[in-house]
Design a protein around this motif. Structure first.
Motif, PDB file in Angstrom:
ATOM      1  N   SER A   1       0.827  -1.207   0.000  1.00  0.00           N
ATOM      2  CA  SER A   1       0.000   0.000   0.000  1.00  0.00           C
ATOM      3  C   SER A   1       0.862   1.258   0.000  1.00  0.00           C
ATOM      4  N   ARG A   2       1.979   1.238   0.710  1.00  0.00           N
ATOM      5  CA  ARG A   2       2.890   2.385   0.706  1.00  0.00           C
ATOM      6  C   ARG A   2       3.543   2.540  -0.661  1.00  0.00           C
ATOM      7  N   GLY A   3       3.906   1.417  -1.290  1.00  0.00           N
ATOM      8  CA  GLY A   3       4.535   1.472  -2.611  1.00  0.00           C
ATOM      9  C   GLY A   3       3.612   2.065  -3.654  1.00  0.00           C
ATOM     10  N   CYS A   4       2.346   1.666  -3.640  1.00  0.00           N
ATOM     11  CA  CYS A   4       1.372   2.219  -4.595  1.00  0.00           C
ATOM     12  C   CYS A   4       1.225   3.718  -4.397  1.00  0.00           C
ATOM     13  N   ALA A   5       1.136   4.139  -3.142  1.00  0.00           N
ATOM     14  CA  ALA A   5       0.987   5.570  -2.847  1.00  0.00           C
ATOM     15  C   ALA A   5       2.237   6.336  -3.283  1.00  0.00           C
ATOM     16  N   ARG A   6       3.405   5.781  -3.024  1.00  0.00           N
ATOM     17  CA  ARG A   6       4.656   6.445  -3.392  1.00  0.00           C
ATOM     18  C   ARG A   6       4.805   6.547  -4.907  1.00  0.00           C
ATOM     19  N   ASN A   7       4.430   5.499  -5.616  1.00  0.00           N
ATOM     20  CA  ASN A   7       4.491   5.558  -7.074  1.00  0.00           C
ATOM     21  C   ASN A   7       3.551   6.627  -7.615  1.00  0.00           C
ATOM     22  N   ARG A   8       2.379   6.760  -7.029  1.00  0.00           N
ATOM     23  CA  ARG A   8       1.424   7.786  -7.449  1.00  0.00           C
ATOM     24  C   ARG A   8       1.988   9.185  -7.181  1.00  0.00           C
ATOM     25  N   ILE A   9       2.606   9.363  -6.022  1.00  0.00           N
ATOM     26  CA  ILE A   9       3.213  10.656  -5.683  1.00  0.00           C
ATOM     27  C   ILE A   9       4.332  10.990  -6.670  1.00  0.00           C
ATOM     28  N   ALA A  10       5.191  10.010  -6.964  1.00  0.00           N
ATOM     29  CA  ALA A  10       6.291  10.231  -7.909  1.00  0.00           C
ATOM     30  C   ALA A  10       5.747  10.549  -9.299  1.00  0.00           C
ATOM     31  N   ARG A  11       4.754   9.802  -9.735  1.00  0.00           N
ATOM     32  CA  ARG A  11       4.162  10.041 -11.054  1.00  0.00           C
ATOM     33  C   ARG A  11       3.564  11.450 -11.135  1.00  0.00           C
ATOM     34  N   ASP A  12       2.853  11.857 -10.088  1.00  0.00           N
ATOM     35  CA  ASP A  12       2.265  13.205 -10.060  1.00  0.00           C
ATOM     36  C   ASP A  12       3.345  14.285 -10.079  1.00  0.00           C
ATOM     37  N   TYR A  13       4.445  14.047  -9.357  1.00  0.00           N
ATOM     38  CA  TYR A  13       5.549  15.007  -9.330  1.00  0.00           C
ATOM     39  C   TYR A  13       6.143  15.173 -10.727  1.00  0.00           C
ATOM     40  N   TYR A  14       6.416  14.048 -11.412  1.00  0.00           N
ATOM     41  CA  TYR A  14       7.010  14.123 -12.739  1.00  0.00           C
ATOM     42  C   TYR A  14       6.050  14.734 -13.753  1.00  0.00           C
ATOM     43  N   LYS A  15       4.755  14.476 -13.610  1.00  0.00           N
ATOM     44  CA  LYS A  15       3.775  15.116 -14.495  1.00  0.00           C
ATOM     45  C   LYS A  15       3.799  16.627 -14.303  1.00  0.00           C
ATOM     46  N   SER A  16       3.860  17.078 -13.041  1.00  0.00           N
ATOM     47  CA  SER A  16       3.886  18.518 -12.781  1.00  0.00           C
ATOM     48  C   SER A  16       5.159  19.157 -13.323  1.00  0.00           C
ATOM     49  N   GLN A  17       6.285  18.447 -13.226  1.00  0.00           N
ATOM     50  CA  GLN A  17       7.539  18.978 -13.760  1.00  0.00           C
ATOM     51  C   GLN A  17       7.477  19.095 -15.279  1.00  0.00           C
ATOM     52  N   ALA A  18       6.881  18.106 -15.925  1.00  0.00           N
ATOM     53  CA  ALA A  18       6.724  18.142 -17.385  1.00  0.00           C
ATOM     54  C   ALA A  18       5.799  19.281 -17.783  1.00  0.00           C
ATOM     55  N   ASN A  19       4.717  19.468 -17.033  1.00  0.00           N
ATOM     56  CA  ASN A  19       3.782  20.556 -17.330  1.00  0.00           C
ATOM     57  C   ASN A  19       4.444  21.923 -17.190  1.00  0.00           C
ATOM     58  N   LYS A  20       5.302  22.090 -16.186  1.00  0.00           N
ATOM     59  CA  LYS A  20       6.013  23.359 -16.003  1.00  0.00           C
ATOM     60  C   LYS A  20       6.889  23.689 -17.204  1.00  0.00           C
ATOM     61  N   LYS A  21       7.409  22.641 -17.837  1.00  0.00           N
ATOM     62  CA  LYS A  21       8.258  22.831 -19.017  1.00  0.00           C
ATOM     63  C   LYS A  21       7.446  22.739 -20.311  1.00  0.00           C
ATOM     64  N   GLN A  22       6.129  22.696 -20.145  1.00  0.00           N
ATOM     65  CA  GLN A  22       5.201  22.601 -21.274  1.00  0.00           C
ATOM     66  C   GLN A  22       5.541  21.420 -22.178  1.00  0.00           C
ATOM     67  N   MET A  23       5.821  20.297 -21.530  1.00  0.00           N
ATOM     68  CA  MET A  23       6.144  19.066 -22.246  1.00  0.00           C
ATOM     69  C   MET A  23       4.964  18.112 -22.152  1.00  0.00           C
ATOM     70  N   LYS A  24       4.714  17.409 -23.215  1.00  0.00           N
ATOM     71  CA  LYS A  24       3.749  16.309 -23.170  1.00  0.00           C
ATOM     72  C   LYS A  24       4.568  15.053 -22.942  1.00  0.00           C
ATOM     73  N   LEU A  25       4.302  14.384 -21.835  1.00  0.00           N
ATOM     74  CA  LEU A  25       5.119  13.244 -21.446  1.00  0.00           C
ATOM     75  C   LEU A  25       4.223  12.146 -20.881  1.00  0.00           C
ATOM     76  N   ALA A  26       4.345  10.952 -21.399  1.00  0.00           N
ATOM     77  CA  ALA A  26       3.609   9.799 -20.868  1.00  0.00           C
ATOM     78  C   ALA A  26       4.429   9.233 -19.709  1.00  0.00           C
ATOM     79  N   VAL A  27       4.210   9.788 -18.522  1.00  0.00           N
ATOM     80  CA  VAL A  27       5.013   9.434 -17.358  1.00  0.00           C
ATOM     81  C   VAL A  27       4.911   7.942 -17.048  1.00  0.00           C
ATOM     82  N   ALA A  28       3.715   7.376 -17.136  1.00  0.00           N
ATOM     83  CA  ALA A  28       3.524   5.969 -16.784  1.00  0.00           C
ATOM     84  C   ALA A  28       4.343   5.027 -17.669  1.00  0.00           C
ATOM     85  N   SER A  29       4.602   5.427 -18.903  1.00  0.00           N
ATOM     86  CA  SER A  29       5.352   4.549 -19.804  1.00  0.00           C
ATOM     87  C   SER A  29       6.801   5.003 -20.011  1.00  0.00           C
TER      88      SER A  29
END
Length: 119
Positions: free
Chosen positions: A65-93
């Motif tokens: 359960s902690r791993g799933c939550a941590r992966n979601r947090i990491a994925r959200d962080y990387y999505k926000s970083q990509a958005n700040k750079k106006q990048m379209k990025l498929a973080v999950a893949s």
């Protein structure tokens, strides 16, 4: 690196998080697993990841359960970083190695116990 057996012994066969009695039976929610306190998302070259002080034994349920939550947090962080750079990025893949090289490691404060518990 400490072995799972030595971690279990160090913790008197109790889960680090929920204090349940752990076992080594496959397919059991109380199955003992190795848990990293400093998250693996801290970076691929972080030497403290496998240090004995960073490892605990946790039951499968808590670790998963902690791993799933941590992966979601990491994925959200990387999505926000990509958005700040106006990048379209498929973080999950996108591999973690590529994400590290593009944006660096996920700040550890994002993995606070409160956020993990609420996930």
């Amino acid at each position: 690196m400490m072995t799972l057996d030595s971690l279990i012994t160090r913790q008197s066969n109790k889960c680090h998080y929920c204090n349940c009695e752990m076992n080594q039976t496959k397919k059991s929610p109380q199955l003992a697993t190795v848990e990293h306190l400093l998250d693996k998302w801290a970076g691929p070259r972080n030497r403290r990841i496998e240090a004995a002080s960073n490892l605990v034994a946790a039951c499968f349920h808590c670790n998963n359960s902690r791993g799933c939550a941590r992966n979601r947090i990491a994925r959200d962080y990387y999505k926000s970083q990509a958005n700040k750079k106006q990048m379209k990025l498929a973080v999950a893949s996108t591999s973690s190695k590529v994400l590290y090289s593009m944006f660096g490691s996920v700040p550890q404060h994002l993995f606070s116990v409160k956020e993990i518990k609420n996930a």
